[in-house]
Write a protein that holds these residues in place. Structure first.
Motif, PDB file in Angstrom:
ATOM      1  N   LEU A  45       0.200 -22.493   5.034  1.00  0.00           N
ATOM      2  CA  LEU A  45       1.490 -22.411   5.368  1.00  0.00           C
ATOM      3  C   LEU A  45       1.911 -23.293   6.365  1.00  0.00           C
ATOM      4  O   LEU A  45       3.108 -23.893   6.207  1.00  0.00           O
ATOM      5  N   GLY A  46       0.989 -23.852   7.379  1.00  0.00           N
ATOM      6  CA  GLY A  46       1.386 -24.660   8.080  1.00  0.00           C
ATOM      7  C   GLY A  46       1.672 -26.185   7.725  1.00  0.00           C
ATOM      8  O   GLY A  46       2.628 -26.816   8.040  1.00  0.00           O
ATOM      9  N   VAL A  47       0.661 -26.385   6.566  1.00  0.00           N
ATOM     10  CA  VAL A  47       0.843 -27.764   6.218  1.00  0.00           C
ATOM     11  C   VAL A  47       2.215 -27.651   5.170  1.00  0.00           C
ATOM     12  O   VAL A  47       2.664 -28.823   5.295  1.00  0.00           O
ATOM     13  N   ALA A  48       2.398 -26.536   4.590  1.00  0.00           N
ATOM     14  CA  ALA A  48       3.486 -26.567   3.666  1.00  0.00           C
ATOM     15  C   ALA A  48       4.820 -26.787   4.266  1.00  0.00           C
ATOM     16  O   ALA A  48       5.762 -27.513   4.249  1.00  0.00           O
ATOM     17  N   PHE A  49       5.101 -26.298   5.705  1.00  0.00           N
ATOM     18  CA  PHE A  49       6.197 -26.317   6.520  1.00  0.00           C
ATOM     19  C   PHE A  49       6.265 -27.559   7.013  1.00  0.00           C
ATOM     20  O   PHE A  49       7.345 -28.339   7.100  1.00  0.00           O
ATOM     21  N   THR A  50       5.184 -28.333   7.458  1.00  0.00           N
ATOM     22  CA  THR A  50       5.020 -29.550   8.196  1.00  0.00           C
ATOM     23  C   THR A  50       5.310 -30.564   6.981  1.00  0.00           C
ATOM     24  O   THR A  50       6.444 -31.425   7.048  1.00  0.00           O
ATOM     25  N   GLY A  51       4.890 -30.379   5.916  1.00  0.00           N
ATOM     26  CA  GLY A  51       5.175 -31.275   4.754  1.00  0.00           C
ATOM     27  C   GLY A  51       6.554 -31.399   4.152  1.00  0.00           C
ATOM     28  O   GLY A  51       7.191 -32.279   4.051  1.00  0.00           O
ATOM     29  N   MET A  52       7.239 -30.304   4.182  1.00  0.00           N
ATOM     30  CA  MET A  52       8.639 -29.918   3.655  1.00  0.00           C
ATOM     31  C   MET A  52       9.385 -30.571   4.802  1.00  0.00           C
ATOM     32  O   MET A  52      10.517 -31.209   4.522  1.00  0.00           O
ATOM     33  N   SER A  53       8.905 -30.337   6.123  1.00  0.00           N
ATOM     34  CA  SER A  53       9.987 -30.934   7.350  1.00  0.00           C
ATOM     35  C   SER A  53       9.995 -32.464   7.322  1.00  0.00           C
ATOM     36  O   SER A  53      11.026 -33.047   7.386  1.00  0.00           O
ATOM     37  N   MET A  54       8.689 -32.816   6.931  1.00  0.00           N
ATOM     38  CA  MET A  54       8.454 -34.512   6.901  1.00  0.00           C
ATOM     39  C   MET A  54       9.277 -35.083   5.765  1.00  0.00           C
ATOM     40  O   MET A  54      10.067 -35.981   5.975  1.00  0.00           O
ATOM     41  N   VAL A  55       9.662 -34.310   4.502  1.00  0.00           N
ATOM     42  CA  VAL A  55      10.083 -34.930   3.265  1.00  0.00           C
ATOM     43  C   VAL A  55      11.535 -34.754   3.517  1.00  0.00           C
ATOM     44  O   VAL A  55      12.416 -35.634   3.248  1.00  0.00           O
ATOM     45  N   ILE A  56      11.971 -33.595   4.094  1.00  0.00           N
ATOM     46  CA  ILE A  56      13.537 -33.369   4.614  1.00  0.00           C
ATOM     47  C   ILE A  56      14.110 -34.405   5.523  1.00  0.00           C
ATOM     48  O   ILE A  56      14.925 -34.908   5.533  1.00  0.00           O
ATOM     49  N   GLY A  57      13.184 -34.647   6.384  1.00  0.00           N
ATOM     50  CA  GLY A  57      13.427 -35.615   7.328  1.00  0.00           C
ATOM     51  C   GLY A  57      13.581 -36.977   6.938  1.00  0.00           C
ATOM     52  O   GLY A  57      14.452 -37.764   7.323  1.00  0.00           O
ATOM     53  N   PHE A  58      12.660 -37.433   6.137  1.00  0.00           N
ATOM     54  CA  PHE A  58      12.640 -38.663   5.255  1.00  0.00           C
ATOM     55  C   PHE A  58      13.912 -38.798   4.715  1.00  0.00           C
ATOM     56  O   PHE A  58      14.584 -39.829   4.498  1.00  0.00           O
ATOM     57  N   MET A  59      14.260 -37.720   3.811  1.00  0.00           N
ATOM     58  CA  MET A  59      15.777 -37.819   2.952  1.00  0.00           C
ATOM     59  C   MET A  59      16.632 -37.937   3.935  1.00  0.00           C
ATOM     60  O   MET A  59      17.731 -38.712   3.871  1.00  0.00           O
ATOM     61  N   SER A  60      16.798 -37.158   4.928  1.00  0.00           N
ATOM     62  CA  SER A  60      17.813 -37.266   5.783  1.00  0.00           C
ATOM     63  C   SER A  60      18.074 -38.607   6.609  1.00  0.00           C
ATOM     64  O   SER A  60      19.187 -39.116   6.751  1.00  0.00           O
ATOM     65  N   ASP A  61      17.075 -39.128   6.860  1.00  0.00           N
ATOM     66  CA  ASP A  61      17.142 -40.394   7.323  1.00  0.00           C
ATOM     67  C   ASP A  61      17.487 -41.601   6.678  1.00  0.00           C
ATOM     68  O   ASP A  61      18.054 -42.570   7.250  1.00  0.00           O
ATOM     69  N   ALA A  62      17.034 -41.362   5.390  1.00  0.00           N
ATOM     70  CA  ALA A  62      17.713 -42.285   4.337  1.00  0.00           C
ATOM     71  C   ALA A  62      19.271 -41.906   4.050  1.00  0.00           C
ATOM     72  O   ALA A  62      19.876 -43.057   3.874  1.00  0.00           O
ATOM     73  N   VAL A  63      19.696 -40.574   3.864  1.00  0.00           N
ATOM     74  CA  VAL A  63      20.945 -40.364   3.692  1.00  0.00           C
ATOM     75  C   VAL A  63      22.262 -40.425   4.604  1.00  0.00           C
ATOM     76  O   VAL A  63      22.983 -40.973   4.533  1.00  0.00           O
ATOM     77  N   SER A  64      21.603 -40.247   5.963  1.00  0.00           N
ATOM     78  CA  SER A  64      22.492 -40.127   7.092  1.00  0.00           C
ATOM     79  C   SER A  64      23.106 -41.649   7.283  1.00  0.00           C
ATOM     80  O   SER A  64      24.302 -41.716   7.482  1.00  0.00           O
ATOM     81  N   PRO A  65      22.300 -42.881   7.436  1.00  0.00           N
ATOM     82  CA  PRO A  65      22.904 -43.853   7.543  1.00  0.00           C
ATOM     83  C   PRO A  65      23.901 -44.371   6.588  1.00  0.00           C
ATOM     84  O   PRO A  65      24.851 -45.079   6.761  1.00  0.00           O
ATOM     85  N   ALA A  66      23.493 -44.032   5.250  1.00  0.00           N
ATOM     86  CA  ALA A  66      24.369 -44.438   4.079  1.00  0.00           C
ATOM     87  C   ALA A  66      25.869 -43.687   4.439  1.00  0.00           C
ATOM     88  O   ALA A  66      26.954 -44.148   3.991  1.00  0.00           O
ATOM     89  N   SER A  67      25.552 -42.531   4.855  1.00  0.00           N
ATOM     90  CA  SER A  67      27.014 -41.598   4.909  1.00  0.00           C
ATOM     91  C   SER A  67      27.754 -42.072   6.101  1.00  0.00           C
ATOM     92  O   SER A  67      29.041 -42.363   6.019  1.00  0.00           O
ATOM     93  N   GLU A  68      26.965 -42.636   7.087  1.00  0.00           N
ATOM     94  CA  GLU A  68      27.773 -43.336   8.258  1.00  0.00           C
ATOM     95  C   GLU A  68      28.376 -44.453   7.571  1.00  0.00           C
ATOM     96  O   GLU A  68      29.526 -44.915   8.260  1.00  0.00           O
ATOM     97  N   ALA A  69      27.656 -45.422   6.887  1.00  0.00           N
ATOM     98  CA  ALA A  69      28.319 -46.678   6.567  1.00  0.00           C
ATOM     99  C   ALA A  69      29.367 -46.491   5.715  1.00  0.00           C
ATOM    100  O   ALA A  69      30.254 -47.200   5.707  1.00  0.00           O
ATOM    101  N   MET A  70      29.272 -45.523   4.924  1.00  0.00           N
ATOM    102  CA  MET A  70      30.529 -45.051   3.862  1.00  0.00           C
ATOM    103  C   MET A  70      31.860 -44.687   4.684  1.00  0.00           C
ATOM    104  O   MET A  70      32.775 -44.830   4.513  1.00  0.00           O
ATOM    105  N   ALA A  71      31.439 -43.967   5.635  1.00  0.00           N
ATOM    106  CA  ALA A  71      32.664 -43.394   6.739  1.00  0.00           C
ATOM    107  C   ALA A  71      33.248 -44.548   7.417  1.00  0.00           C
ATOM    108  O   ALA A  71      34.458 -44.682   7.497  1.00  0.00           O
ATOM    109  N   LYS A  72      32.288 -45.386   7.740  1.00  0.00           N
ATOM    110  CA  LYS A  72      32.870 -46.741   8.549  1.00  0.00           C
ATOM    111  C   LYS A  72      33.713 -47.520   7.489  1.00  0.00           C
ATOM    112  O   LYS A  72      34.785 -48.060   8.132  1.00  0.00           O
TER     113      LYS A  72
END
Length: 450
Positions: A45-72
């Motif tokens: 379960l710890g591995v699952a939560f960590t893995g999911m958090s890593m992938v969610i973080g990876f996606m957020s790190d990719a999407v957030s700059p794009a959304s910020e650029a779109m807003a600018k």
């Protein structure tokens, strides 16, 4: 009291990937699981939560700059800085009363289980801060600490009842027995219910439209990785990334979309043995009684419908921020709105047509909720010194349950309209409970697509 708070702080600093599996290990041993089996369930379960958090973080790190650029690119300039849930959580934990809500959550859950008012045992202690945030918001608006604690207690009750009502649907969606989700974001289904019932009457919305069903219609384009790639490329073009940058964003989102279902299988590997042990224990001690294990929402993150909906709504979120009168928030850290996506998934059973439609209708609620929250969160940050504000204001653009929190706060402040609104909201919650109790599970809900 200071020693107790120090112990709580130490446990919290371990992080949810340690804290929640530790609780699962203890519950497994109480349920008479062999030590080796209980330990492996906890580690997995710890591995699952960590893995999911890593992938969610990876996606957020990719999407957030794009959304910020779109807003600018649009030239919008809004005053409230979006810190997302992590900023809101760190500020909330700095409130002197925050740690007391562990006792509130455990006490209410114990009483409700004892009286058989719920089947859900909430082990998601990491998200206790959400109850503390509700309490502080109500306290800030009404000036009544008692009203704040009352709001938190009601929130715990509603979360447990949501755990009960959604459990069989979550089991159908994930394949994990006796597991449910006790997160406030599920409450978005309450206001979505009337629109969903209207869609029940429209043939277009009554075809199977999860990603599996869509394979029969669009073939390779329904694969997680392909959908992620296409959405990522389009988002990159919207952010003026150019061809190379857009293709890279497409690959990043495709990677995350491909990994989500792989990691989600680890939740099943971890929790199925615990569910079996808990079931056997309850059969021995209580006839005809089950206990559900209430967890954080990432157990659902393997459902690609969440991510398709959330990412499609990114430009919608920014578009609304530009045009809504009175909005003060530019969604950045909270740009991926899990609340709409997860609540929509549970309400509609993963019907993408419905989920995206509901997102289009209800996204403005979160921007206005975040605008309302800005002075509250800013005031708490100033009071505790948790964040260096540098003269600005802060908020959380995808705040969970804004309708519940705001209605209770204003009702506690003796706003007649809010009092009536809160009564109506609770009546709608009861309506949702009855609706979901009768609604077929997702796999049996819609007609096959042709």
């Amino acid at each position: 009291m200071e020693i107790f708070q120090s112990v709580i702080d130490y446990i919290l600093n371990l992080g949810s990937a340690i804290f929640v599996p530790l609780i699962i290990l203890i519950i497994g041993l109480i349920a008479r699981m062999p030590l080796k089996k209980a330990f492996m369930s906890a580690i997995t379960l710890g591995v699952a939560f960590t893995g999911m958090s890593m992938v969610i973080g990876f996606m957020s790190d990719a999407v957030s700059p794009a959304s910020e650029a779109m807003a600018k690119n649009t030239g919008i300039n809004l005053p409230a800085l979006d810190l997302g849930w992590t900023g809101a959580a760190s500020i909330t934990w700095s409130w002197s009363y925050a740690f007391v809500f562990f006792a509130v959550v455990l006490g209410v859950n114990f009483i409700m289980l004892l009286l058989n008012w719920t089947k859900t045992l909430n082990v998601d202690m990491w998200n206790v801060w959400g109850k503390a945030l509700t309490a502080y918001l109500v306290y800030f608006i009404s000036g009544s600490l008692i009203a704040g604690f009352a709001a938190a207690i009601i929130q715990v009750v509603l979360e447990l009842k949501m755990g009960d009502m959604f459990q069989r649907h979550i089991q159908d969606l994930t394949g994990i027995p006796l597991v449910t989700v006790t997160h406030l974001m599920n409450i978005s289904a309450v206001l979505m219910l009337p629109v969903n019932i209207v869609m029940d009457k429209i043939p277009f919305f009554n075809k199977k439209a999860d990603t599996t069903a869509l394979k029969a219609k669009i073939g390779i384009f329904s694969e997680n990785s392909v959908m992620g790639f296409i959405i990522g490329v389009l988002l990159g073009f919207g952010a003026a990334y150019g061809l190379s940058g857009s293709l890279n964003l497409g690959i990043q989102i495709a990677t995350a979309m491909a990994l989500f279902p792989m990691i989600s299988k680890m939740f099943m590997q971890s929790l199925s043995p615990l569910a079996d042990a808990m079931s056997e224990m309850m059969k021995k001690r209580f006839k005809d009684r089950e206990v559900y294990i209430g967890l954080d929402w990432p157990v659902l993150a393997g459902r690609s419908e969440i991510w398709v909906t959330a990412i499609i709504l990114v430009p919608v979120f920014i578009g609304y921020a530009m045009i809504l009168p009175g909005n003060q928030v530019l969604p950045l850290a909270g740009i991926i709105n899990y609340s709409i996506a997860v609540g929509g998934l549970l309400l509609t059973g993963g019907n993408l047509y419905r989920m995206i439609t509901l997102g289009l209708i209800y996204t403005p609620l979160y921007l206005y909720g975040a605008t309302y929250l800005a002075p509250v969160l800013t005031g708490l940050a100033k009071k505790t010194g948790a964040v260096d504000l540098k003269g600005g204001s802060i908020t959380w653009s995808s705040i969970e349950g804004p309708e519940f929190r705001i209605l209770f706060a204003e009702a506690a402040n003796l706003n007649i309209v809010a009092i009536v609104g809160f009564i109506i909201f609770i009546a709608m919650f009861v309506w949702l409970y009855k609706y979901m109790s009768k609604e077929p599970v997702p796999s049996a809900r819609y007609e096959e697509t042709k």
